[in-house]
Scaffold this active site. Structure first.
Site, PDB file in Angstrom:
ATOM      1  N   ASP A  12      51.376   2.446 129.924  1.00 21.30           N
ATOM      2  CA  ASP A  12      50.108   2.720 129.234  1.00 21.30           C
ATOM      3  C   ASP A  12      48.977   1.996 129.945  1.00 21.30           C
ATOM      4  O   ASP A  12      49.197   0.990 130.635  1.00 21.30           O
ATOM      5  CB  ASP A  12      50.173   2.269 127.775  1.00 21.30           C
ATOM      6  CG  ASP A  12      49.053   2.874 126.925  1.00 21.30           C
ATOM      7  OD1 ASP A  12      48.442   3.862 127.375  1.00 21.30           O
ATOM      8  OD2 ASP A  12      48.798   2.364 125.822  1.00 21.30           O
ATOM      9  N   GLY A  13      47.767   2.509 129.787  1.00 26.73           N
ATOM     10  CA  GLY A  13      46.582   1.885 130.357  1.00 26.73           C
ATOM     11  C   GLY A  13      45.493   1.770 129.308  1.00 26.73           C
ATOM     12  O   GLY A  13      45.504   2.473 128.291  1.00 26.73           O
ATOM     13  N   GLU A  51      46.025   4.076 133.533  1.00 28.41           N
ATOM     14  CA  GLU A  51      47.223   4.848 133.192  1.00 28.41           C
ATOM     15  C   GLU A  51      48.040   5.109 134.451  1.00 28.41           C
ATOM     16  O   GLU A  51      49.279   4.992 134.444  1.00 28.41           O
ATOM     17  CB  GLU A  51      46.828   6.181 132.543  1.00 28.41           C
ATOM     18  CG  GLU A  51      46.123   6.054 131.208  1.00 28.41           C
ATOM     19  CD  GLU A  51      47.061   5.843 130.039  1.00 28.41           C
ATOM     20  OE1 GLU A  51      48.277   5.701 130.262  1.00 28.41           O
ATOM     21  OE2 GLU A  51      46.572   5.823 128.888  1.00 28.41           O
ATOM     22  N   ASP A  76      51.593   8.205 127.612  1.00 29.97           N
ATOM     23  CA  ASP A  76      50.804   8.909 126.602  1.00 29.97           C
ATOM     24  C   ASP A  76      49.577   9.565 127.228  1.00 29.97           C
ATOM     25  O   ASP A  76      48.667  10.003 126.522  1.00 29.97           O
ATOM     26  CB  ASP A  76      50.402   7.979 125.453  1.00 29.97           C
ATOM     27  CG  ASP A  76      49.479   6.852 125.898  1.00 29.97           C
ATOM     28  OD1 ASP A  76      49.062   6.831 127.072  1.00 29.97           O
ATOM     29  OD2 ASP A  76      49.160   5.985 125.060  1.00 29.97           O
ATOM     30  N   HIS A 129      49.811   5.848 119.918  1.00 29.27           N
ATOM     31  CA  HIS A 129      49.561   5.308 118.576  1.00 29.27           C
ATOM     32  C   HIS A 129      50.273   6.123 117.499  1.00 29.27           C
ATOM     33  O   HIS A 129      49.742   6.343 116.413  1.00 29.27           O
ATOM     34  CB  HIS A 129      48.062   5.256 118.294  1.00 29.27           C
ATOM     35  CG  HIS A 129      47.279   4.535 119.341  1.00 29.27           C
ATOM     36  ND1 HIS A 129      47.298   3.166 119.481  1.00 29.27           N
ATOM     37  CD2 HIS A 129      46.482   5.009 120.340  1.00 29.27           C
ATOM     38  CE1 HIS A 129      46.526   2.815 120.502  1.00 29.27           C
ATOM     39  NE2 HIS A 129      46.038   3.916 121.042  1.00 29.27           N
ATOM     40  N   ASP A 139      50.661  -0.619 124.903  1.00 28.34           N
ATOM     41  CA  ASP A 139      49.246  -0.634 124.525  1.00 28.34           C
ATOM     42  C   ASP A 139      48.768  -2.061 124.289  1.00 28.34           C
ATOM     43  O   ASP A 139      47.672  -2.441 124.717  1.00 28.34           O
ATOM     44  CB  ASP A 139      49.043   0.211 123.270  1.00 28.34           C
ATOM     45  CG  ASP A 139      47.595   0.239 122.811  1.00 28.34           C
ATOM     46  OD1 ASP A 139      46.772   0.854 123.502  1.00 28.34           O
ATOM     47  OD2 ASP A 139      47.296  -0.362 121.761  1.00 28.34           O
TER      48      ASP A 139
END
Length: 263
Positions: A12-13, A51, A76, A129, A139
């Site tokens: 994730d970024g 990301e 994501d 999320h 995250d």
């Protein structure tokens, strides 16, 4: 000793400002139940680049492991997933141009992803999320680095390893979840700049609250630097930092929110 087999990797970024200070996180799950975490930050970047940087770090980790068994890599970011699985061949045939004839953004990172990608990697999309533990942990790591913080990162053994990523002003850190103190590796000037960005964001939130402005879900997500889905999933009334956030009404296809200072 034989290294444990990797089962799956999450990436994730995050970015404060987009462009602005950014961070990325990686969580590696091994088949023996252990976990290793990686993360890093950059003082001036975009969310998409973070990301991508997370995915690059994950692919490097997998390549260095020498593992031949297939793994699942979760992101994501539809931008990353579609880029690596659908768009790359066309971009390369067109000389790194889009179908509209424009230069492909972030070509430098796409080239790294293309070089590191492997048939042993199954790319999978996970909604951000949505309660997935791997995604949520990534995250947390990414946002911590984007804010100039050094989170405690898990690794299977007692070593602490630091790897500088060339030309990216980023740091990868792996650490035990025990009592080892976080190591300060983010330059002070970067931390100060990130703090300035944070203060600007807080001042903006204060002005929105004091003026009674109503803002949409996407605008609130930009202010908080989170995914818009994470705003609506929190319900109609919740607390963020120094403000109570309340859903006021819907206008067309937009939900409007109000901030109220609580301290």
């Amino acid at each position: 000793m034989t290294s444990p087999l990797i089962q799956k990797i999450y990436t994730d970024g995050a970015c404060s400002g987009n462009p602005g200070a950014g961070g990325w996180g990686v969580v590696v799950y091994f088949e023996n139940g252990t976990v290793q975490e990686l993360g890093g930050g950059s003082p001036e970047t975009t969310n998409n680049r973070m990301e991508m940087q997370a995915a690059i770090a994950a692919l490097k980790f997998f390549k260095d492991s020498g593992q031949s068994k297939v793994i699942a890599l979760y992101t994501d970011s539809e931008y990353v997933k579609n880029g690596i699985t659908k768009w790359l061949p066309g971009w390369k045939k067109k000389g790194w141009k889009t179908s509209a004839g424009k230069p492909v953004l972030n070509q430098d990172l796409w080239e790294q992803l293309d070089e590191l990608d492997s048939p042993k990697v199954e790319w999978r999309y996970v909604r951000g999320h949505s309660g997935d533990p791997g995604n949520e942990r990534c995250d947390v790591i990414a946002r911590a680095f984007s804010q100039g913080k050094m989170p405690q990162l898990k690794m299977p053994d007692l070593q602490v390893s630091l790897t500088l990523i060339p030309n990216a002003a980023e740091v990868v850190m792996s650490e035990t979840p025990s009592s080892i103190d976080a190591i300060e590796v983010v330059p002070r000037e970067v931390r100060v700049e990130q703090l300035r960005n944070l203060v600007d964001m807080l001042h903006m939130a204060d002005e929105i609250a004091s003026k009674g402005y109503l803002i949409s879900s996407s605008e609130l997500a930009d202010l908080m630097d989170i995914n818009a889905n994470a705003v609506t999933s929190r319900g109609d009334h919740w607390v963020w930092r120094n403000w109570v956030v309340s859903r006021v009404r819907r206008e067309g296809n937009q939900i409007l929110w109000q901030l109220e200072r609580v301290d």
